[in-house]
Write a protein that holds these residues in place. Structure first.
Motif, PDB file in Angstrom:
ATOM      1  N   TYR A 153       0.826  -1.212   0.000  1.00 50.45           N
ATOM      2  CA  TYR A 153       0.000   0.000   0.000  1.00 50.45           C
ATOM      3  C   TYR A 153       0.861   1.265   0.000  1.00 50.45           C
ATOM      4  O   TYR A 153       0.552   2.244  -0.678  1.00 50.45           O
ATOM      5  CB  TYR A 153      -0.909  -0.021   1.230  1.00 50.45           C
ATOM      6  N   TYR A 154       1.946   1.263   0.766  1.00 53.16           N
ATOM      7  CA  TYR A 154       2.742   2.475   0.958  1.00 53.16           C
ATOM      8  C   TYR A 154       4.003   2.535   0.102  1.00 53.16           C
ATOM      9  O   TYR A 154       4.772   3.480   0.223  1.00 53.16           O
ATOM     10  CB  TYR A 154       3.166   2.592   2.427  1.00 53.16           C
ATOM     11  N   LYS A 155       4.247   1.551  -0.761  1.00 53.72           N
ATOM     12  CA  LYS A 155       5.562   1.473  -1.401  1.00 53.72           C
ATOM     13  C   LYS A 155       5.877   2.660  -2.305  1.00 53.72           C
ATOM     14  O   LYS A 155       7.056   2.955  -2.570  1.00 53.72           O
ATOM     15  CB  LYS A 155       5.710   0.152  -2.155  1.00 53.72           C
ATOM     16  N   HIS A 156       4.847   3.363  -2.776  1.00 56.87           N
ATOM     17  CA  HIS A 156       5.093   4.521  -3.653  1.00 56.87           C
ATOM     18  C   HIS A 156       4.990   5.847  -2.900  1.00 56.87           C
ATOM     19  O   HIS A 156       5.058   6.905  -3.529  1.00 56.87           O
ATOM     20  CB  HIS A 156       4.106   4.508  -4.819  1.00 56.87           C
ATOM     21  N   ARG A 157       4.832   5.809  -1.581  1.00 56.22           N
ATOM     22  CA  ARG A 157       4.727   7.040  -0.803  1.00 56.22           C
ATOM     23  C   ARG A 157       6.120   7.513  -0.386  1.00 56.22           C
ATOM     24  O   ARG A 157       6.680   7.067   0.603  1.00 56.22           O
ATOM     25  CB  ARG A 157       3.846   6.816   0.431  1.00 56.22           C
ATOM     26  N   SER A 158       6.673   8.430  -1.132  1.00 58.53           N
ATOM     27  CA  SER A 158       8.013   8.942  -0.831  1.00 58.53           C
ATOM     28  C   SER A 158       7.973  10.097   0.171  1.00 58.53           C
ATOM     29  O   SER A 158       9.023  10.537   0.645  1.00 58.53           O
ATOM     30  CB  SER A 158       8.690   9.405  -2.119  1.00 58.53           C
ATOM     31  N   ASP A 159       6.762  10.586   0.492  1.00 58.82           N
ATOM     32  CA  ASP A 159       6.645  11.715   1.415  1.00 58.82           C
ATOM     33  C   ASP A 159       6.603  11.279   2.867  1.00 58.82           C
ATOM     34  O   ASP A 159       6.603  12.124   3.770  1.00 58.82           O
ATOM     35  CB  ASP A 159       5.381  12.517   1.095  1.00 58.82           C
ATOM     36  N   LEU A 160       6.557   9.989   3.135  1.00 61.48           N
ATOM     37  CA  LEU A 160       6.501   9.460   4.496  1.00 61.48           C
ATOM     38  C   LEU A 160       7.778   8.690   4.804  1.00 61.48           C
ATOM     39  O   LEU A 160       8.302   7.961   3.958  1.00 61.48           O
ATOM     40  CB  LEU A 160       5.301   8.524   4.667  1.00 61.48           C
ATOM     41  N   ARG A 161       8.254   8.832   6.033  1.00 60.28           N
ATOM     42  CA  ARG A 161       9.322   7.961   6.491  1.00 60.28           C
ATOM     43  C   ARG A 161       8.725   6.589   6.757  1.00 60.28           C
ATOM     44  O   ARG A 161       7.678   6.463   7.390  1.00 60.28           O
ATOM     45  CB  ARG A 161       9.952   8.514   7.773  1.00 60.28           C
ATOM     46  N   LYS A 162       9.383   5.550   6.280  1.00 57.39           N
ATOM     47  CA  LYS A 162       8.807   4.201   6.373  1.00 57.39           C
ATOM     48  C   LYS A 162       9.775   3.262   7.074  1.00 57.39           C
ATOM     49  O   LYS A 162      10.917   3.094   6.638  1.00 57.39           O
ATOM     50  CB  LYS A 162       8.469   3.680   4.971  1.00 57.39           C
ATOM     51  N   THR A 163       9.275   2.638   8.134  1.00 52.50           N
ATOM     52  CA  THR A 163      10.056   1.658   8.889  1.00 52.50           C
ATOM     53  C   THR A 163       9.355   0.311   8.816  1.00 52.50           C
ATOM     54  O   THR A 163       8.157   0.205   9.114  1.00 52.50           O
ATOM     55  CB  THR A 163      10.191   2.074  10.368  1.00 52.50           C
ATOM     56  N   GLY A 164      10.059  -0.714   8.410  1.00 51.21           N
ATOM     57  CA  GLY A 164       9.524  -2.072   8.445  1.00 51.21           C
ATOM     58  C   GLY A 164       9.728  -2.653   9.825  1.00 51.21           C
ATOM     59  O   GLY A 164      10.846  -2.618  10.359  1.00 51.21           O
ATOM     60  N   ASP A 165       8.666  -3.188  10.436  1.00 52.43           N
ATOM     61  CA  ASP A 165       8.754  -3.621  11.825  1.00 52.43           C
ATOM     62  C   ASP A 165       9.286  -5.053  11.942  1.00 52.43           C
ATOM     63  O   ASP A 165       9.477  -5.759  10.943  1.00 52.43           O
ATOM     64  CB  ASP A 165       7.392  -3.489  12.496  1.00 52.43           C
ATOM     65  N   PHE A 166       9.463  -5.497  13.192  1.00 55.49           N
ATOM     66  CA  PHE A 166      10.015  -6.826  13.492  1.00 55.49           C
ATOM     67  C   PHE A 166       9.193  -7.943  12.874  1.00 55.49           C
ATOM     68  O   PHE A 166       9.706  -9.021  12.572  1.00 55.49           O
ATOM     69  CB  PHE A 166      10.068  -7.025  15.009  1.00 55.49           C
ATOM     70  N   SER A 167       7.891  -7.735  12.700  1.00 52.28           N
ATOM     71  CA  SER A 167       6.993  -8.780  12.210  1.00 52.28           C
ATOM     72  C   SER A 167       7.260  -9.153  10.758  1.00 52.28           C
ATOM     73  O   SER A 167       6.722 -10.155  10.275  1.00 52.28           O
ATOM     74  CB  SER A 167       5.537  -8.330  12.370  1.00 52.28           C
ATOM     75  N   LEU A 168       8.095  -8.388  10.058  1.00 53.17           N
ATOM     76  CA  LEU A 168       8.479  -8.747   8.692  1.00 53.17           C
ATOM     77  C   LEU A 168       9.593  -9.788   8.691  1.00 53.17           C
ATOM     78  O   LEU A 168       9.981 -10.277   7.627  1.00 53.17           O
ATOM     79  CB  LEU A 168       8.925  -7.503   7.920  1.00 53.17           C
ATOM     80  N   ASN A 169      10.123 -10.118   9.866  1.00 52.65           N
ATOM     81  CA  ASN A 169      11.070 -11.227  10.033  1.00 52.65           C
ATOM     82  C   ASN A 169      12.343 -11.061   9.205  1.00 52.65           C
ATOM     83  O   ASN A 169      12.742 -11.955   8.454  1.00 52.65           O
ATOM     84  CB  ASN A 169      10.395 -12.560   9.700  1.00 52.65           C
ATOM     85  N   VAL A 170      12.991  -9.911   9.367  1.00 51.89           N
ATOM     86  CA  VAL A 170      14.263  -9.676   8.678  1.00 51.89           C
ATOM     87  C   VAL A 170      15.372 -10.344   9.482  1.00 51.89           C
ATOM     88  O   VAL A 170      15.749  -9.880  10.555  1.00 51.89           O
ATOM     89  CB  VAL A 170      14.533  -8.174   8.518  1.00 51.89           C
ATOM     90  N   ALA A 171      15.884 -11.451   8.943  1.00 48.60           N
ATOM     91  CA  ALA A 171      16.867 -12.251   9.681  1.00 48.60           C
ATOM     92  C   ALA A 171      18.188 -12.394   8.937  1.00 48.60           C
ATOM     93  O   ALA A 171      19.139 -12.946   9.489  1.00 48.60           O
ATOM     94  CB  ALA A 171      16.292 -13.644   9.961  1.00 48.60           C
ATOM     95  N   ASN A 172      18.270 -11.922   7.682  1.00 47.92           N
ATOM     96  CA  ASN A 172      19.509 -12.048   6.916  1.00 47.92           C
ATOM     97  C   ASN A 172      19.611 -10.896   5.918  1.00 47.92           C
ATOM     98  O   ASN A 172      18.607 -10.223   5.620  1.00 47.92           O
ATOM     99  CB  ASN A 172      19.582 -13.407   6.209  1.00 47.92           C
ATOM    100  N   PRO A 173      20.800 -10.643   5.375  1.00 45.05           N
ATOM    101  CA  PRO A 173      20.981  -9.480   4.489  1.00 45.05           C
ATOM    102  C   PRO A 173      20.188  -9.551   3.184  1.00 45.05           C
ATOM    103  O   PRO A 173      19.826  -8.509   2.633  1.00 45.05           O
ATOM    104  CB  PRO A 173      22.488  -9.502   4.201  1.00 45.05           C
ATOM    105  N   ILE A 174      19.915 -10.760   2.667  1.00 43.21           N
ATOM    106  CA  ILE A 174      19.179 -10.860   1.403  1.00 43.21           C
ATOM    107  C   ILE A 174      17.733 -10.426   1.607  1.00 43.21           C
ATOM    108  O   ILE A 174      17.170  -9.677   0.788  1.00 43.21           O
ATOM    109  CB  ILE A 174      19.272 -12.279   0.830  1.00 43.21           C
ATOM    110  N   THR A 175      17.127 -10.872   2.698  1.00 39.77           N
ATOM    111  CA  THR A 175      15.771 -10.411   3.025  1.00 39.77           C
ATOM    112  C   THR A 175      15.762  -8.900   3.217  1.00 39.77           C
ATOM    113  O   THR A 175      14.858  -8.205   2.725  1.00 39.77           O
ATOM    114  CB  THR A 175      15.267 -11.099   4.305  1.00 39.77           C
ATOM    115  N   ALA A 176      16.742  -8.383   3.922  1.00 35.21           N
ATOM    116  CA  ALA A 176      16.808  -6.947   4.166  1.00 35.21           C
ATOM    117  C   ALA A 176      16.878  -6.169   2.855  1.00 35.21           C
ATOM    118  O   ALA A 176      16.161  -5.170   2.655  1.00 35.21           O
ATOM    119  CB  ALA A 176      18.023  -6.626   5.036  1.00 35.21           C
ATOM    120  N   LYS A 177      17.723  -6.604   1.951  1.00 35.44           N
ATOM    121  CA  LYS A 177      17.883  -5.917   0.663  1.00 35.44           C
ATOM    122  C   LYS A 177      16.584  -5.962  -0.140  1.00 35.44           C
ATOM    123  O   LYS A 177      16.148  -4.955  -0.725  1.00 35.44           O
ATOM    124  CB  LYS A 177      19.013  -6.563  -0.124  1.00 35.44           C
ATOM    125  N   LEU A 178      15.955  -7.133  -0.179  1.00 34.11           N
ATOM    126  CA  LEU A 178      14.687  -7.275  -0.908  1.00 34.11           C
ATOM    127  C   LEU A 178      13.636  -6.283  -0.412  1.00 34.11           C
ATOM    128  O   LEU A 178      13.017  -5.559  -1.206  1.00 34.11           O
ATOM    129  CB  LEU A 178      14.142  -8.690  -0.728  1.00 34.11           C
TER     130      LEU A 178
END
Length: 824
Positions: free
Chosen positions: A631-656
């Motif tokens: 929903y928010y991927k094209h909103r450049s006017d907002l600061r966007k933080t992905g929360d813990f529930s996205l399960n970022v556990a390695n650099p490849i997931t983080a980059k994606l």
């Protein structure tokens, strides 16, 4: 991409016997795990050495094999995961079931010919979430969250193109898959790593406004009954579901065989008639489902929300069908009233439900039946007969004859080999060779006779003769499916020549499909090729920044007073977000930004919550699910933080995620301990990340509403009276620890660990990596408690205090104490 969309029955296999049982009972595919990266580590599982033989066995009988690599992958495991992906591709495995987005990207690049199935651990709850995953890489299957109704599943048909898979039978997790941190929080055994300790099956006490609520024998407040959606199969077929999945990789082969054959019957009937007038499932079928394993059977969420229907709270382990209630008892015998029609005979196992501690309840096998009396052996039953009383209920827990019958069924079944259909076209005329064109799937060949066709004097070569000769395929992998005879004139040729042509065609097809032609070989791409560039290390780490997550307006006021740069708001009622944003405008020179959190889960039709957030006009958003990323991927006017529930556990997931969702910051997964956090920060730019230093761990996040089930007479938010808005509720576990229960805007419940945890003593080590963003999360602190917690961590970040002092200070004002938790 999706060549075969015929609905599929998918069965579990924890070992070889279960695989054979599934094939015997009519499964179209099985799913199984290996010793690593598998969410059922307690199953027997299959070894690397097993894999070629298992796939040969499955394919020989026309069954597909899917491997579950459905856990998070840590940075130090990427090379081992890559090796396993290559092994899987070389073995001809049909599909991978994957949770970790980084691993899914690796699978797509390294093993592109192996189908990629998004696990239910990805928490796909809305079409927008699936659309976001489809933007990362193509999928052949998406396994939806088990909390969706049929009507919600139907709404997926309008958006994504990926075929859908739905669980139809087996144990239900009370928490959303991929979102349960209970085992990790309480015992360092992560459910996202295949080590679930099943804390949901344990007893809990309910405390309301500080007073223990007496619930009688109701103690298992978080233990759902098991799913049995056999009556919903026609509805799911009409909803467009393409794969019907049975849970149970920890179950017996008898369970696998019994459940598979019942659902085979149901699915075949639904495909023949999407709206059958009567159910094809008999009372015997339903009895088998209950006896092989059940904690009570429900249709889960498929029929819509009904909280008490899902979780009654009376027991948390296997029961089987109800037999009745004790009407009278004496010595070694009992008599029942309200007797059900469940069959009963000597040797059957039963359990007595006296409403007591389930670890103390009695069970035994029946010795004999005398008229209306059920008799148990005085000595060998082990029963304390003085504890049996009228009014107690009795359940049947085992049926040795049924188990023996099912065992004989799968062990003695004659497994029919699946042969590939062969399609032939025969052409020719007298004076010319006879030509045969052959096709089987993607394979094709042709052959011509060495002799010319002759003019027939008596018996011309007919289609029937050709079919008779070319059907003689014996133990070849083919069976004749069609033959198109296009001969011109009255033709004749020796039968021996037809036999030679048949052998030539089979040999030519086999050469194309032989071992030198692997079905799904790996590429040369490596995990290292997919890592983000680290770039040059900055001359020094950026100044540390502290953010605070607030769950009330007084906490926001405390954070504003403390000049916190980033304030996350996570309110039960998002209509109050506008008030939180307005608080900043009351300050003459605000140094803070207000970021608003999305709900943890978004189901079909719930993007209105995101519009509510937008109307509050925040500085940024805290994104907690895949649908909100889309929903928010094209909103450049907002600061966007992905929360813990996205399960970022390695650099490849983080980059994606950072690139596809245009995120400014990623919160490091709560599944990582300090060593794994350090590995992640060394594998990706540390400026991408924020780490939560202090929090009450959100353990269970669940569709199940404890407030509605045990504090109201209602079944949904429409008639429950909203006790969540008027009461403070805790659940007390077996060791006496109280855990705070809270509801969100979607009536979903989160159980927070009663003990706050801190990673303060690792702060200096984390700073050496260049990490600069740190978060603390408040729960139910008042304004003064919030100010004290914030000040303690501000002092840590500015060097005015050390971790030892902070721990002492936090213990002084934290109501329930502190543990260092999952960073250890």
């Amino acid at each position: 991409m999706h060549a075969d969309l015929t609905p599929e029955l998918l069965s579990p296999a924890g070992n070889w016997d279960c695989a054979r049982a599934a094939v015997a009972a009519g499964a179209d595919a099985i799913y199984f795990g290996m010793p690593k990266f598998n969410a059922r580590l307690r199953a027997d599982n299959f070894t690397e050495e097993d894999l070629p033989g298992l796939m040969e066995f499955l394919h020989k009988h026309g069954v597909k094999g899917f491997i579950a690599m459905n856990t998070l992958i840590f940075t130090g495991e990427l090379e081992a995961a890559e090796r396993q992906l290559r092994l899987i591709a070389e073995a001809g495995v049909d599909a991978l079931i994957i949770q970790d987005l980084g691993l899914a990207k690796m699978a797509r690049e390294i093993a592109p010919k192996v189908e990629l199935h998004a696990s239910t651990q990805m928490t796909i709850t809305a079409p927008e979430g699936l659309r976001f995953i489809e933007s990362l890489f193509p999928l052949e299957r998406a396994v939806l969250a088990r909390e969706l109704s049929v009507k919600e599943i139907e709404r997926f048909g309008t958006s994504p193109s990926t075929p859908l898979e739905v669980f139809v039978h087996g144990a239900l997790c009370v928490a959303y898959s991929g979102q349960c941190l209970t085992s990790e929080s309480l015992g360092q055994r992560s459910a996202n790593r295949g080590e679930c300790a099943q804390a949901c099956r344990m007893p809990y006490e309910l405390e309301v406004d500080g007073v223990r609520r007496e619930l009688g024998e109701v103690r298992y407040l978080l233990s759902p009954q098991d799913l049995a959606a056999v009556d919903f199969i026609p509805d799911l077929v009409r909803a467009g579901v393409k794969s019907f999945k049975i849970e149970g990789r920890l179950k017996t082969p008898e369970y696998v065989a019994a459940v598979t054959r019942v659902y085979r019957k149901a699915l075949d009937a639904a495909l023949a008639d999407a709206a059958p007038a009567t159910s094809p499932i008999s009372s015997d079928d339903r009895y088998e489902l209950e006896m092989t394993f059940s904690r009570g059977l429900t249709s889960g969420w498929l029929g819509g929300t009904n909280h008490p229907y899902l979780t009654h709270g009376r027991f948390g382990k296997k029961r089987g069908p109800l037999l009745g209630t004790i009407a009278a008892c004496g010595g070694t015998w009992i008599e029942l009233t309200d007797r059900t029609d469940i069959p009963l005979k000597p040797g059957d196992g039963v359990v007595f439900d006296a409403g007591e501690n389930r670890d103390l309840e009695q069970g035994a096998k029946i010795w004999k039946i005398e008229g209306e009396r059920i008799v148990f052996h005085r000595t060998f039953s082990g029963i304390n007969f003085t504890r049996l009383k009228p009014g107690q209920t009795i359940y049947k827990t085992s049926d040795e004859k049924l188990e023996s019958d099912i065992r004989r069924f799968w062990q003695n079944a004659k497994l029919r080999e699946k042969k590939a259909p062969l399609h032939l076209t025969v052409t020719g005329r007298p004076g010319e060779p006879l030509h045969v064109a052959a096709a089987s799937g993607t394979l094709a060949t042709s052959a011509a006779s060495t002799l010319a066709l002759q003019e027939a004097s008596k018996h011309a070569l007919s289609a029937e003769t050709l079919i008779a000769q070319f059907s003689r395929l014996g133990d070849t992998p083919y069976e004749l499916a069609s033959l198109d005879c296009q001969l011109q004139g009255e033709c004749h040729i020796a039968l021996s020549e037809l036999n030679r042509l048949r052998r030539e065609i089979v040999d030519a097809l086999a050469a194309q499909d032989g071992p030198d032609q692997p079905a799904a070989g790996p590429t040369r791409i490596t995990a290292r090729d997919l890592l983000p560039p680290r770039g040059l290390q900055p001359s020094g780490p950026a100044a540390p920044q502290l953010s605070v997550l607030c769950r009330s307006l007084p906490q926001v006021e405390a954070a504003l007073e403390s000049d916190i740069a980033t304030i996350y708001c996570d309110f039960e009622d998002p209509r109050r977000y506008k008030e939180a944003v307005a608080l900043k405008s009351e300050i003459s020179d605000p140094k803070s930004q207000i970021h608003l959190a999305t709900p943890r889960i978004l189901k079909p039709g719930e993007t209105g919550y995101l519009k509510l957030i937008e109307r509050a006009e925040p500085d940024g958003v805290l994104l907690r699910n895949l649908a909100s990323l889309d929903y928010y991927k094209h909103r450049s006017d907002l600061r966007k933080t992905g929360d813990f529930s996205l399960n970022v556990a390695n650099p490849i997931t983080a980059k994606l995620l950072k690139e596809a969702a245009a995120l400014d910051t990623l919160t490091i997964s709560y599944d990582l301990n300090i060593g794994q956090v350090m590995d992640l920060l060394q594998g990706a730019p540390p400026e991408w990340f924020e780490l939560t230093l202090h929090q009450h761990m959100p353990m269970f996040h669940m569709e199940h509403c404890v407030f509605c089930t045990f504090l109201s007479e209602g079944t949904t938010y429409k008639d429950c009276g909203r006790p969540c808005e008027s009461h403070v509720v805790h659940l007390r576990d077996r060791v006496g620890q109280k855990h705070r229960l809270m509801a969100d805007v979607g009536c979903r419940n989160t159980l927070f660990n009663g003990r706050a945890q801190t990673g303060a003593r690792f702060y200096d080590d984390l700073r050496t990596t260049g990490l600069a963003k740190f978060r603390i999360e408040l729960l139910d602190e008042d304004d003064l408690g919030a100010l004290r917690t914030i000040a303690a961590y501000q002092d840590l970040l500015t060097g005015r205090t050390d971790a030892v002092t902070l721990l002492d200070n936090v213990k002084a004002f934290e109501k329930l104490g502190v543990t260092e938790g999952t960073l250890v």
